[in-house]
Design an enzyme around this catalytic site. Sequence first.
Site, PDB file in Angstrom:
ATOM      1  CB  CYS A   9      -1.735   6.996   1.324  1.00 26.75           C
ATOM      2  SG  CYS A   9      -0.145   6.427   1.975  1.00 26.75           S
ATOM      3  CD  GLU A  19      -1.750   2.207   1.992  1.00 26.40           C
ATOM      4  OE1 GLU A  19      -1.440   3.334   0.978  1.00 26.40           O
ATOM      5  OE2 GLU A  19      -1.805   2.462   2.891  1.00 26.40           O
TER       6      GLU A  19
END
Length: 470
Positions: free
Chosen positions: A267, A233
Amino acid sequence: MAGERPVFQTVNPATGQPGRRYEGLTGAEALAVARQARAAFDGWRRTSFGERARLMRQAAAVLRRRTDEFAGLMCDEMGKTLADGRAEVEKCAVGCEFFAEHAERFLADEPVDMGGPRAKVVYRPLGTILAVMPWNYPFWQAFRFAAPTLMAGNTAVLKHASNVPGSALAIEDVFREAGFPADVFRTVLVPSRDVKALIEDDAIAAVSLTGSVEAGKTVAAQAGAVLKKCVLELGGSDAYLVLDDVDPEKAAKVAAAARLVNAGQSCIAGKRFIVLAPVREAFERALTAEMEGYALGDPRAEGTKLGPLQAVKARDDVHDQVTRAVAAGARLLTGGEVPDRPGAWYPATVLTGVKPGNPAFDEEVFGPVAAIVEAKDEAEAIALANNSAFGLGSGVLTGDPARGERIAADALEAGMSFVNQNVRSDVRLPFGGVKHSGYGRELAAFGIREFVNIKSVLVSETTLAAGGPE
């Protein structure tokens, strides 16, 4: 010097003052921990789902009992506000309870009709999983990995970010206090240079990393060289489409919340706001007003909406991106100046006139900086949103939810697309991205199945026993 233990010095981002120092492990000591975790796997894999669930619920109880302690620890190590820290700890507790409740169902044997032999698909643990985790959500990032991984019957080793060593050790302590067997979850305080040896060691079966694109490429290459699975990720430059049927002020409230979550250090924070031309000027005014309402404040004070960034260097990197964005043609609407005070402070900032090729469009800005991009119509807005190396989250802000759903489901190149809400992780939904935002999924049924052996089993009813009737 080889064999010398590293020292991890924390720094309070709000003051710039040094905090607690932690002695880490040598590379050899870290490998020994990983092998202890692998030895613990043989017993842990044979525990029932009921026993794993009992312990995982106890972990949730420990988290809730120590909420204020852990929130304060995150505040001191990476600048998270106490309110956000408490919410993060509660989210971890909910995640533990979710997988305690659902893991057995997610991993239940699945019969397959073969028209003769009995067949089924089973899900069995892989071994010891290495997690390389970032600082921005010090507890949640680790628990969203640990809860499903442990409930699946794996053991785990955590290599956390170097600026949150106290949080890393506290997470191991939660599992110990909850009553998990020794070595089922371990933390190793080591520098990044020691990760490669851990990945290569036979004790480690697979790797999960949350971090930068460069870190992802490095870990993927190291894992690939020894044929070990990894889940990545990575970064994001999340685009939110602001359509021409929206109320600009309502849209700006969602946009500001999306951009400033965790002081913009996420993010999945909204970063590029692609606005259709008819509402661009009104949205600019509304977003500027909303962002200016997030005043910088002491992260330990109740009511603070925007604390410091995690480090002075990180703040300076964000300011450099803003400076280069303006030099490349963007216009500064608010913020964009470094406060004259100790610590890693940066104000809520809005740039407009941003286009492809501008740093605020092309790069991930990991701080409280919103970039407004104008599009002439829906088709151009979608094209601009997808014109990115990243593909983690995305959003659509619209007066017509059906229109938003069509765009979110079918047009945006991202692992997650939310309509009229800011993107966030939720234990009930798979989390992850495409393109340079990584691969694999965390959370939900998809996440718990990443680190299991998906095994086909077929049993013929024909007996091969010796003897039998004459």
